[in-house]
Design an enzyme around this catalytic site. Structure first.
Site, PDB file in Angstrom:
ATOM      1  N   GLU A  45     -11.881 -45.007  31.986  1.00  0.00           N
ATOM      2  CA  GLU A  45     -13.237 -45.402  32.381  1.00  0.00           C
ATOM      3  C   GLU A  45     -14.275 -45.209  31.283  1.00  0.00           C
ATOM      4  O   GLU A  45     -15.037 -46.132  31.002  1.00  0.00           O
ATOM      5  CB  GLU A  45     -13.643 -44.662  33.659  1.00  0.00           C
ATOM      6  CG  GLU A  45     -12.973 -45.279  34.883  1.00  0.00           C
ATOM      7  CD  GLU A  45     -12.851 -44.311  36.053  1.00  0.00           C
ATOM      8  OE1 GLU A  45     -13.469 -43.230  35.989  1.00  0.00           O
ATOM      9  OE2 GLU A  45     -12.138 -44.641  37.013  1.00  0.00           O
TER      10      GLU A  45
ATOM     11  N   ASP B 259     -13.041 -51.714  38.437  1.00  0.00           N
ATOM     12  CA  ASP B 259     -13.334 -50.286  38.374  1.00  0.00           C
ATOM     13  C   ASP B 259     -12.993 -49.736  39.755  1.00  0.00           C
ATOM     14  O   ASP B 259     -13.734 -49.947  40.716  1.00  0.00           O
ATOM     15  CB  ASP B 259     -14.812 -50.090  38.036  1.00  0.00           C
ATOM     16  CG  ASP B 259     -15.249 -48.638  38.201  1.00  0.00           C
ATOM     17  OD1 ASP B 259     -14.373 -47.770  38.388  1.00  0.00           O
ATOM     18  OD2 ASP B 259     -16.471 -48.391  38.141  1.00  0.00           O
TER      19      ASP B 259
ATOM     20  N   LYS C 279      -8.751 -41.764  45.609  1.00  0.00           N
ATOM     21  CA  LYS C 279      -8.506 -41.590  44.185  1.00  0.00           C
ATOM     22  C   LYS C 279      -8.246 -40.128  43.828  1.00  0.00           C
ATOM     23  O   LYS C 279      -7.574 -39.815  42.860  1.00  0.00           O
ATOM     24  CB  LYS C 279      -9.734 -42.095  43.428  1.00  0.00           C
ATOM     25  CG  LYS C 279      -9.511 -42.317  41.955  1.00  0.00           C
ATOM     26  CD  LYS C 279     -10.791 -42.898  41.386  1.00  0.00           C
ATOM     27  CE  LYS C 279     -10.719 -43.071  39.896  1.00  0.00           C
ATOM     28  NZ  LYS C 279     -12.001 -43.599  39.406  1.00  0.00           N
TER      29      LYS C 279
ATOM     30  N   ASP D  86     -19.258 -39.381  31.658  1.00  0.00           N
ATOM     31  CA  ASP D  86     -18.955 -40.150  32.869  1.00  0.00           C
ATOM     32  C   ASP D  86     -18.742 -39.197  34.037  1.00  0.00           C
ATOM     33  O   ASP D  86     -17.687 -38.603  34.183  1.00  0.00           O
ATOM     34  CB  ASP D  86     -17.703 -41.007  32.603  1.00  0.00           C
ATOM     35  CG  ASP D  86     -17.278 -41.819  33.828  1.00  0.00           C
ATOM     36  OD1 ASP D  86     -17.929 -41.693  34.875  1.00  0.00           O
ATOM     37  OD2 ASP D  86     -16.294 -42.569  33.723  1.00  0.00           O
TER      38      ASP D  86
END
Lengths: 611, 413
Positions: free
Chosen positions: A171, A8, A70, A193
């Site tokens: 994810e 992850d 990211k 999420d």
């Protein structure tokens, strides 16, 4: 069976997991932590610091510490979000020569995939240390709402890290896999999420070991970092009002503010009020320093961030519609991502869906576990029925630019991948030998508002009157959600060559270069590590010898051979000290053994003396 | 190059009207065909003389059958292959031989499904019935996905099968997209032609098989019940007697139908009754036989009345009269004959009694009344005579004779 891992790769923290003996397990790093900060720093010595070490030195080395890479990965310099991010980041980002974003750290410029690759390398190392074997294959997770460029860039990062990325998965989908793995469930669930940098909402229908994503939505620029920034802004504005100083201009202050904001936010998930205390936050010169001290209540935090929460709910609403289901058809809502620990977020989700969110999953670890589950399922695919199958969707409309600058959708959002669509292109002029295709991804009807994936030029067309040459172009989306384009001349059936022009993807050459450099660095790094270990050892012998020396000297002075031995020992100690100073690993290696023998001899002599 | 095995008990022969000279055959095909020509044999026998591996011979045979060169018939006209998982599909050895990281079964399944993509409708493709609900449709799609989603073949070298699997999954997804959308499903249902989906066919087949099994079971049960009954009877000491009684009664009934065996029938029936006195069924049947036999005998005696009168002494004649009355107490014709015999045996009183009974049994009998009158007049019982004479006169008022009879009787009174 070959070992595979799931990673992850988060905005703020990363996590690695593997299926061990049928059970998905999170692997802790050397420090015993199950998650590692996604931070990379370059130390003064040029050494790369990754994870906790990077985080610890972030305040003192803010300009050379990258966090939240990211948020930048796969983005174009021209993206409006880039400008917004630039103002908040203490490190320097510059425009790359293919229109991408690059990071300037000390005297070197890094591509964003390179930075992410460093984090991936660290995660890979965590797993390798744990299992004591080399690991080459991995599944990496990304926000569901990532577009093609972001997916490509993440895959590139994996390649730079020396990983064979067997699949990129979303994810929220990964979270659902971990939630439903080896359980006989038959239900529709929502995955909410809200991570460090991105928000995703996915609706899944689970049954028979099949995980079908009905719809997915999200925002790749909405996450815990935004909550932190709201607190930072509040602190900064309050401070500016009082002292007329913008703290954001000082990288070190900004980093301290960020840390304090994050800490305050986490505390407010448990308490109603918290103190933010930052002494000596900035110097005004003349030996005078200003301090920052404020009280933040949970109520205030909720007020500062209420629009962010509202935005997520709006997205939930849209996604439910896309999934064509009512919220009362959902049987479970799963919260993923650290930001969902905030009580206000939980309450809002509960109110929106009308269900108490599931508490069965660990919000920080579930995504890595799901990635491990998918990795395991893929490599153990035998001759029989797979025990798990993922039917994921593409989050964005894929299409082309048509006359007038409009966008024509060829594959609509929420289509199950893999999928493909054909489109017929024809020449508009006599003897036309090339056709340009502009491929885009996005939700707008206007081409310019969507994300440009690339410009493809069909070349070498037959010379013929206009309209006679027909080229069938196939747009394909792989299970990774990555787009590829191929073309065929309908008349001759020949595959048509395609030249990709506008894309911010790194070229193979550049990737090769980065990989080579990484390997070189890894060798140096390994050498340094080895040197470090040797030095510790040698220093220990030196200390021992030093301690025993007076006693040994006293005894030996009386013998004729004693003086010689002592001179030799002194010479040896000198050589060792020089080697340490010169960081000469080879020389250090040479003296190590002799030192060990000398130390043994000294010990023996001292023992005789004591008797 | 295995194919669907042809059953060994199927028969094979040259297809009628085949022109052997015009066929293009490979060496092995030609050889196998030479073993087929001129005889009708089972596949098993053919394999014995085929001189090649049984599997190869079967493949070649299937190919020849497909070309119509030979006919292969299974006993009972069923499918010629052992199972019909692939509907008797014959696979091309070239396809099965293509290099791919798959088992032969997987290859066959892929080839079979792909070959049927255009034939099956959306329901058939997902293994569904037309009546499937949303949940079943989803289930069908999930099952199909698990089998044909590219991930099910992750990192396998599929060679030419890659494109096939791709086509299958896309077709299944397209079918699901239509069926999963209520409106599109409705539209599709309106246009799709009627026909059974494989799932429906399978269900029908299963239903038929179940019905057949049920019928067989019922028959089995019945047979079992009969056997149990027999066994129960065997353990019963009465069984033997009842069994004999049953045999006797059957014989008696047969005898009765035969000529002039009434006495024998009655004897057998009585025997039957003796053997199974508790068996109501046998008793009733025996009684019927006995009554019938008695009547026959009485009638036979009546028929021989004149001969008896001429042959026997009076006492013996009266014995016959007794027997006749006993055998057929309610038959007027027999009783009248008996009356005649009693009269000739010098017992007019007895004769009058028999005649009176006969007259009362047959109210319409003129003959019986005349007899009563004559006998009554003979014994001087003029009341009875008058009654009979009046009855006769009322019946035929024009007859002078009957009027005289009435006058005569009245006068004697």
């Amino acid at each position: 069976m070959e070992r595979v891992i799931g990673i992850d790769l988060g905005t703020t923290n990363s996590c690695v997991a593997a299926v061990v003996g049928g059970i998905p397990t999170v692997i802790a790093n050397r420090g015993g932590y199950k998650t590692t900060p996604s931070m990379v720093a370059i130390a003064e010595s040029g050494r790369r610091l990754i994870g906790h070490i990077a985080k610890r030195q972030a305040i003192t080395n803010a300009e050379n510490t990258v966090y939240a890479a990211k948020r930048l990965i796969g983005r174009k310099w021209s993206d409006p979000r880039t400008e917004a991010a630039r103002a908040d980041l203490p490190y320097t980002i510059i425009q790359g020569d293919i229109g991408d974003i690059r990071v300037q750290l000390r005297d070197r410029v890094y591509t964003v995939p390179e930075i992410s690759a460093m984090v991936l390398t660290e995660m890979k190392k965590v797993a390798e240390d744990h299992f004591g074997e080399k690991i080459e294959r991995a599944v990496i997770t990304i926000p569901a709402y990532f577009n093609d460029g972001q997916r490509q860039a993440t895959k590139d990062a994996g390649r730079v890290a020396g990983l064979d990325v067997i699949r990129i998965i979303n994810e929220p989908t990964a979270a659902a896999l971990a939630y439903g793995y080896r359980k006989d469930i038959q239900k529709k669930v929502a995955i909410y999420d809200l991570g460090g940098g991105t928000f995703d909402i996915s609706i899944l229908d689970i049954g028979e070991g099949v995980f079908e994503v009905l719809a997915t939505g999200g925002d790749t620029f909405l996450g815990g970092e935004d909550f932190d920034r709201r607190i930072v802004e509040w602190l900064v504005f309050g401070f500016a009002k009082e002292h007329n100083i913008d703290l954001r201009n000082d990288p070190m202050s900004l980093q301290r503010l960020r840390d304090a904001a994050e800490k305050a936010k986490i505390e407010l998930s448990m308490t109603q009020t918290t103190e933010i205390n930052l002494p000596f936050i900035i110097s005004t010169g003349k030996n005078d320093s200003l301090h920052l001290q404020r009280t933040l209540t949970r109520e205030k935090l909720e007020e500062l961030t209420s629009d962010l929460v509202e935005r997520t709910l709006e997205m939930c609403n849209r996604t439910l519609k896309a999934a064509k289901i009512e919220s009362d058809e959902l049987e479970d809502v799963i919260l993923v991502g650290g930001q969902t620990r905030m009580p206000r977020v939980q309450a809002a989700v509960k109110e929106f869906f009308g269900i108490e969110p599931s508490k069965n999953v660990h919000p920080d670890e579930v995504v890595a576990l799901g990635a491990a589950v998918q990795a395991h399922a893929l490599v153990t695919q035998g001759d029989g029925e797979p025990d798990l199958l993922l039917l994921d969707v593409t989050p964005h409309n894929l299409g082309i630019m048509i006359a007038g600058g409009y966008f024509q959708t060829l594959i609509p959002a929420n289509s199950t991948v893999p999928t493909s669509a054909n489109h017929m292109f024809t020449t508009v002029r006599d003897e036309q030998t090339a056709v340009k295709i502009v491929v885009l991804q996005g939700e707008s009807g206007v081409a310019a508002d969507n994300e440009l994936l690339g410009e493809f030029i069909l070349t070498g067309l037959r010379k013929a009157p206009r309209g006679e040459v027909e080229i069938e172009v196939t747009f394909d989306i792989s299970p990774d959600g990555i787009v590829s384009v191929s073309a065929k001349d309908m008349d001759t059936g020949k595959e048509q060559s395609i030249q990709v022009t506008a894309t911010n993807r790194l070229s193979d050459d550049e990737l090769e270069r980065i990989i080579r450099e990484n390997e070189e660095y890894a060798v140096t790094e390994a050498g340094m590590e080895a040197f470090g270990r040797r030095r510790t050892e040698v220093e220990r012998y030196l200390r021992e010898i030093d301690k025993l020396r007076p006693a040994v000297e006293e005894l030996m002075r009386t013998s004729d051979f004693g003086g010689d031995a002592l001179t030799k020992a002194d010479r040896l100690i000198d050589r060792a000290k020089t080697a340490i100073k010169m960081q000469d690993a080879a020389a250090l290696d040479e003296v190590r053994e002799q030192l060990e023998r000398t130390a043994q001899m000294f010990k023996g002599v001292a023992a005789k003396l004591n008797r | 190059m295995p194919t669907k095995p042809i059953r060994d008990d199927a028969t094979v022969e040259l297809a009628p009207g085949t022109d052997l000279t015009g066929l293009e055959l490979s060496q092995r095909e030609g050889f196998l065909l030479s073993r087929v020509v001129g005889r009708k044999q089972t596949v098993g026998d053919l394999l014995k003389v085929a001189g090649m591996l049984a599997d190869d011979a079967r493949t070649i045979l299937a190919r020849l059958a497909l070309r119509g060169v030979v006919t292969v018939k299974a006993p009972g006209g069923g499918p010629i292959a052992e199972d019909d998982e692939f509907d008797g599909m014959v696979f091309s050895p070239a396809d099965l031989g293509a290099p791919a990281d798959l088992t032969i079964e997987q290859k066959k399944r892929i080839l079979y499904v792909e070959a049927n993509l255009s034939r099956w409708n959306h329901y058939g493709l997902l293994g569904l019935k037309r009546t499937a609900d949303a949940r079943e449709i989803k289930k069908g799609y999930f099952r199909a996905s698990k089998e044909f989603h590219p991930d099910a073949f992750f990192r396998k070298e599929l060679g030419p099968y890659k494109a096939r699997v791709d086509r299958i999954f896309r077709a299944m997804k397209a079918a699901y997209d239509v069926l999963n959308d209520e409106k599109r499903r409705q539209e599709y249902d309106d246009t799709v032609e009627v026909g059974l989906t494989p799932a429906e066919e399978r269900e029908l087949r299963e239903l038929a098989q179940k019905a057949e099994e049920k019928k067989e079971q019922a028959q089995k049960d019945e047979r079992l019940q009969a056997r149990l009954k027999d066994r129960r009877l065997k353990r019963n000491p009465m069984f033997d007697r009842i069994h004999k009684a049953r045999a006797f009664i059957t014989q008696a009934e047969t005898a009765l139908r035969g000529q002039k065996q009434a006495a024998q029938a009655a004897r057998l029936a009585r025997l039957a009754k003796d053997y199974a006195p508790q068996d109501g069924g046998i008793k009733a049947r025996a009684d019927v036989v006995i009554a019938q036999a008695n009547l026959e005998r009485a009638r036979a005696l009546a028929g021989r009345a004149e001969a008896i009168i001429a042959t026997y002494e009076n006492d013996r004649i009266l014995e016959f009269v007794d027997e006749m009355e006993q055998l057929a107490p309610r038959d007027p014709a027999v009783l009248l004959k008996a009356a005649k015999m009693a009269n000739s045996a010098k017992n007019p009183q007895r004769a009058l009694k028999l005649a009176t009974t006969a007259a009362s049994l047959d109210q319409a009998s003129q003959k019986a009344r005349e007899m009563v009158y004559l006998l009554a007049a003979g014994v001087g019982s003029w009341h009875t005579a008058l009654k009979a004479a009046e009855w006769l006169r009322d019946k035929d008022p024009k007859s002078g004779e009957f009027k005289n009879m009435v006058k005569e009787a009245k006068r004697n009174l």
